[in-house]
Write an enzyme that holds these catalytic residues in place. Sequence first.
Site, mmCIF file in Angstrom:
data_model
loop_
_atom_site.group_PDB
_atom_site.id
_atom_site.type_symbol
_atom_site.label_atom_id
_atom_site.label_comp_id
_atom_site.label_asym_id
_atom_site.label_seq_id
_atom_site.Cartn_x
_atom_site.Cartn_y
_atom_site.Cartn_z
ATOM 1 N N SER A 1 2.205 -9.698 -0.498
ATOM 2 C CA SER A 1 1.758 -8.300 -0.509
ATOM 3 C C SER A 1 1.974 -7.579 0.809
ATOM 4 C CB SER A 1 0.277 -8.243 -0.904
ATOM 5 O OG SER A 1 -0.496 -9.100 -0.071
ATOM 6 N N LYS B 1 0.819 -1.211 0.000
ATOM 7 C CA LYS B 1 0.000 0.000 0.000
ATOM 8 C C LYS B 1 0.857 1.267 0.000
ATOM 9 C CE LYS B 1 -4.389 -1.695 1.459
ATOM 10 N NZ LYS B 1 -4.184 -3.146 1.655
ATOM 11 N N GLU C 1 -10.655 6.201 2.285
ATOM 12 C CA GLU C 1 -11.504 5.191 2.896
ATOM 13 C C GLU C 1 -10.595 4.108 3.448
ATOM 14 O OE1 GLU C 1 -10.480 5.030 -0.151
ATOM 15 O OE2 GLU C 1 -9.982 2.907 -0.404
#
Length: 413
Positions: A377, A87, A109
Amino acid sequence: MNNERGYYQGFGGAFIPEILTATFDQLVKAFQEAKHDPGFWQEYLEIMSTYSCRPTPLTFAENLTRHFGGAKIYIKREDLNHTGAHKANNVMGQGLLVKRMGKTRVIAETGAGQHGVATATMAAKFGFECTIYMGEVDVKRQRPNVFWMERLGAKVVPVKDGARTLKDAINEAFRDWVRNMDNTHYVLGTACGPHPFPEMVSYFQSIIGTEARKQILKAENKLPERVYACVGGGSNALGIFSGFMDDPVALVGVEAGGKGLNTGLHASRLSSKDGSIGVAQGYKTFFLQDEDGQMKETHSVAAGLDYVGVSPILAGLKETGRVRFEAATDFEVIEALALTIQKEGVIPALESAHAFARAFKEVPSLSPSSAIIINQSGRGDKDIFTVADAFSDPAWKAFIQQKAEEYNAEKLY
Ligand SMILES: *Cc1c(COP(=O)(O)O)cnc(C)c1O
């Protein structure tokens, strides 16, 4: 792969309120200019290497390879990014764009809270004001992440509409943007939403695939046979896949199979028969919805995969057959996680463990002279509450009970 309006085999588009048109035009323009400015990517590489451990390593998983006796298994280590997942690639990139546009406030969000923490971190680093929208249910479930977002200086707003989870938080973030578009940028967390977000988020995440391709060629002197990634909104998958899109490499996206594809309790939009095409939250893709277009409840042991929609770019790649989609169940994921921790001493996030679970099913049938890459990830430290429950660890339960007793006896605080 796409045309100017952000359509991918008919998926995508920008279904936005008219009042936001100028804001989206400004964003598209800023993104296009940045993409054509070589200095921008240099600036991006600079911050990613000095603030977030890039390039992340490609680790040869020697013990897992021996265990399965098939293709060589390599792991792309996005878990080593600052804040613990891929991210960071997206939020830092969008942060640089915000600076270029001269805006001073960011909103986002968040569901599980990982994107909220990443955005709040970026905002702290760049000195932006930051508001995070989070469903009220998620605020209660994800207290540790709320705690860190607030320490990082973000305002966390619990959203009380609808099911009070991620999709409601997205709607509220758009409402904020309409009110504050002059100074505010909405840092969307994955390769979903209206154009240009799918393209823009994938662009920043492509750093994963660019690195991985170079690294595997250096290690093996040839391309991998298959690349595996988990699919929530689709950003880490598109990130690593982009490096191999034009190569003869099989790309496998793994969705949340939850309690099983025949139970209705899953989040498999592309790999189950439950997904259907619709328009919601500003874009056209496969959603988990009923006949009236009402969004269904989704389920996954991994909060980050628990979403009703999926990247329109991936929907397009399903249509062309370039990417194969599979699902891994909660049970398979916990087993794969336990094995990976024991064999390799790395702790994948529950989301990432979906990619591991599917790869483990397929790897024994592949030749030992070939290689695969699994995209890790994120790191799994954040999942200790869920994983300890799944393993029914008695010492952990005793620890939590003891903490609760200490609070009750007012020995803490
Ligand atoms: C958020 C998250 C995901 C899911 O998001 P994508 O956009 O599908 O990549 C996967 N893994 C981790 C560790 C995450 O935090």
